[in-house]
Design a protein around this motif. Structure first.
Motif, PDB file in Angstrom:
ATOM      1  N   ASN A  72       0.851  -1.168   0.000  1.00  0.00           N
ATOM      2  CA  ASN A  72       0.000   0.000   0.000  1.00  0.00           C
ATOM      3  C   ASN A  72       0.901   1.236   0.000  1.00  0.00           C
ATOM      4  O   ASN A  72       1.805   1.337   0.823  1.00  0.00           O
ATOM      5  CB  ASN A  72      -0.894  -0.028   1.256  1.00  0.00           C
ATOM      6  CG  ASN A  72      -1.962   1.038   1.222  1.00  0.00           C
ATOM      7  OD1 ASN A  72      -1.835   2.051   0.524  1.00  0.00           O
ATOM      8  ND2 ASN A  72      -3.010   0.816   1.965  1.00  0.00           N
ATOM      9  N   ILE A  73       0.654   2.168  -0.883  1.00  0.00           N
ATOM     10  CA  ILE A  73       1.522   3.335  -0.982  1.00  0.00           C
ATOM     11  C   ILE A  73       1.446   4.222   0.258  1.00  0.00           C
ATOM     12  O   ILE A  73       2.294   5.077   0.452  1.00  0.00           O
ATOM     13  CB  ILE A  73       1.238   4.154  -2.251  1.00  0.00           C
ATOM     14  CG1 ILE A  73      -0.200   4.669  -2.251  1.00  0.00           C
ATOM     15  CG2 ILE A  73       1.526   3.330  -3.475  1.00  0.00           C
ATOM     16  CD1 ILE A  73      -0.496   5.632  -3.382  1.00  0.00           C
ATOM     17  N   TRP A  74       0.439   4.014   1.098  1.00  0.00           N
ATOM     18  CA  TRP A  74       0.306   4.828   2.297  1.00  0.00           C
ATOM     19  C   TRP A  74       0.995   4.192   3.506  1.00  0.00           C
ATOM     20  O   TRP A  74       0.996   4.741   4.578  1.00  0.00           O
ATOM     21  CB  TRP A  74      -1.163   5.084   2.605  1.00  0.00           C
ATOM     22  CG  TRP A  74      -1.779   5.947   1.571  1.00  0.00           C
ATOM     23  CD1 TRP A  74      -1.719   7.300   1.500  1.00  0.00           C
ATOM     24  CD2 TRP A  74      -2.527   5.518   0.441  1.00  0.00           C
ATOM     25  NE1 TRP A  74      -2.385   7.748   0.395  1.00  0.00           N
ATOM     26  CE2 TRP A  74      -2.904   6.663  -0.286  1.00  0.00           C
ATOM     27  CE3 TRP A  74      -2.935   4.283  -0.050  1.00  0.00           C
ATOM     28  CZ2 TRP A  74      -3.642   6.622  -1.442  1.00  0.00           C
ATOM     29  CZ3 TRP A  74      -3.674   4.228  -1.213  1.00  0.00           C
ATOM     30  CH2 TRP A  74      -4.019   5.392  -1.877  1.00  0.00           C
TER      31      TRP A  74
END
Length: 69
Positions: free
Chosen positions: A66-68
């Motif tokens: 997840n890029i977050w």
């Protein structure tokens, strides 16, 4: 190697999922290599087609990033 007989309305994806618990491109390619002429039936198979299920290793688990994170 396992041999099965299709039921009316079976699809390649469905057969692979039931037999191998996977229906990715590698499994599909191996199935078509093991069963020449299978593609002639089209996307939905009629009842009674004898299909040899290839022996494949379990697919490695995919990692989701997840890029977050």
């Amino acid at each position: 190697m396992t041999t099965i007989r299709s039921r009316d309305g079976d699809t390649i994806s469905n057969i692979l999922w039931i037999a191998l618990k996977r229906n990715d491109d590698q499994a599909e390619e191996a199935l078509f290599e093991q069963n020449p002429g299978l593609e002639a039936y089209g996307p939905v198979l009629p009842a009674g087609v004898v299909i040899q299920i290839p022996s494949l290793p379990d697919k490695a688990a995919e990692t989701v990033t997840n890029i977050w994170d």
